[in-house]
Design an enzyme around this catalytic site. Structure first.
Site, short mmCIF file in Angstrom:
data_model
loop_
_atom_site.label_atom_id
_atom_site.label_comp_id
_atom_site.label_asym_id
_atom_site.label_seq_id
_atom_site.Cartn_x
_atom_site.Cartn_y
_atom_site.Cartn_z
NE ARG A 64 46.17 42.26 62.62
CZ ARG A 64 46.53 43.38 63.04
NH1 ARG A 64 46.86 43.69 64.01
NH2 ARG A 64 47.30 44.06 62.04
N GLY A 65 49.09 39.62 62.32
CA GLY A 65 50.81 40.69 61.75
C GLY A 65 51.97 40.25 61.31
CB ALA A 66 53.85 39.50 58.24
CD GLN A 212 42.39 43.57 60.17
OE1 GLN A 212 41.58 44.98 59.73
NE2 GLN A 212 42.21 42.65 59.48
CG ASP A 253 50.24 40.60 55.81
OD1 ASP A 253 50.24 40.00 56.59
OD2 ASP A 253 49.97 41.76 55.73
CE LYS A 264 44.33 43.03 56.57
NZ LYS A 264 44.14 40.81 57.14
#
Length: 380
Positions: A64-66, A212, A253, A264
């Site tokens: 995950r994470g852009a 997260q 994102d 988020k």
């Protein structure tokens, strides 16, 4: 779909180890991911042998994470090409795995274009496959360099806005090496401040419903010896009111052409609090997160996650009884509202920090100029 299996690492992973890597064992190339759903309880790696396995890893938030999603998407195209699967089918599935993070589609597009360019020249899919891998590896390296430059620009901005050091920074979600080819985005700025002796405290929002911040940012902060404190999301207002926050640092994102920032869920309330308390609200993201084709906030598709993420508590290594694989914390049948992101309007954003520099105030014209500068740099 090929098997997606796991192996546990017994050694201590030092800070800065990438969250994914490409390997070529005798049985064929694979993409190895650190399963972020299992942190911090254990470090487990997922080995993806095809694009469908990677799509599932993306949807489950194992990766995950852009920025990292862009890198993973590019490697996913390369994986399909190297193993002889339909590249366009794989690319479409990967690009659609999570709709809000624009970096994912950017990474997929770059690898797919490289593959088709090579295919047009050679006429041989096997000879074209290395071009897709080269594009993914190039994107991986570029993101590492971008992370370092964002840290420099971000620290310079903090020092400009908050002369004297002793920064007390609040962050939300996770923006460190777990989401990047380098040391991250917003977290990389905090880490640079720490190394320069100018970070007094990193305030870490837990980031519900999937924690997260608590699971991942605290994990990274601890491993880098930062002075950090974890707080529940709904305690942030109390912290602002007590005068304990000097700046807010978050990632993104997707950034629309007008400067609207999707991040988020929980980011927008922090921006409102920051504005009321006259605290800088700073977004740190690579230029690839700026989507000039998305005009404004209304044009951003916000991913809706399953309701069980709210109605159940999911924790590694805990016996589960709920339908979604977690511990029920709400009555059976409870409906849940669970957007993965919210959108902060540009007028609440003090600055957007990228590897190409800082945009402040945040305007469509400023972002367009920055993107044009980035294209010129890439062409040069």
């Amino acid at each position: 779909m090929a098997d997606q299996y796991a192996q546990t690492r017994e050694d201590n992973r030092p800070p800065g180890i990438p969250a994914l890597r490409w390997e070529e064992p005798p049985e064929g190339p694979v993409l190895v991911l650190l399963d972020q759903t299992r942190l911090p309880a254990e470090e487990v790696e997922l080995v993806c042998t095809d694009a469908p396995a990677l799509v599932e890893a993306i949807r489950s938030l194992a990766v995950r994470g852009a920025p990292l999603l862009g890198i993973a998407g590019a490697y996913g195209v390369a994986l399909a090409a190297a193993r002889g699967f339909d590249v366009d089918d794989a690319a479409d599935a990967l690009a659609g795995a999570r709709p809000t993070a624009v970096n994912l589609s950017v990474g997929v597009h770059r690898a797919r274009c490289a593959y088709h360019t090579a295919l047009a020249e050679t006429g041989d899919p096997l000879l074209a496959a290395p071009a897709a891998l080269a594009a993914a590896q190039r994107l991986h390296r570029e993101d590492a360099r971008a992370s370092a430059r964002m840290a420099e620009h971000g620290l310079a901005l903090l020092d400009e806005l908050l002369p004297g050091g002793g920064h007390r920074v609040l962050t939300h979600c996770n923006t460190g090496s777990l989401v990047s080819g380098g040391e991250g985005t917003a977290f990389a700025v905090a880490l640079a401040a720490h190394r320069a002796g100018r970070l007094r405290r990193l305030w870490v929002d837990e980031t519900r419903p999937l924690f997260q911040g608590a699971r991942l940012t605290a994990y990274e902060a601890a491993r880098n010896d930062l002075a950090y404190t974890l707080l529940t999301d709904n305690a942030a207002g109390s912290l602002f009111a007590a005068g304990e926050v000097d700046a807010v640092l978050i990632g993104a994102d997707r950034i629309a052409a007008d400067g609207s920032v999707a991040n988020k869920v929980g980011s927008y309330p922090l921006a409102v609090l920051a504005r009321y308390h006259h605290v800088p609200f700073i977004v740190v993201a690579p230029v690839t997160t700026v989507d000039e084709k998305t005009a404004d906030a209304a044009s951003i598709e916000v991913e809706q996650r399953p309701g069980y993420e709210v109605t159940e508590l999911i924790a590694p290594q805990v016996p589960v009884t709920g339908a979604g694989g977690g511990i029920p914390v709400a009555p059976l049948g409870t409906q849940a509202y669970n957007p993965a992101f919210d959108v902060t309007p540009p007028e609440l954003v003090t600055a957007i920090v990228t590897e190409q520099g800082t945009v402040s105030p945040v305007t469509a014209e400023g972002l367009a100029e920055l993107c044009a500068r980035a294209r010129q740099a890439a062409a040069g």
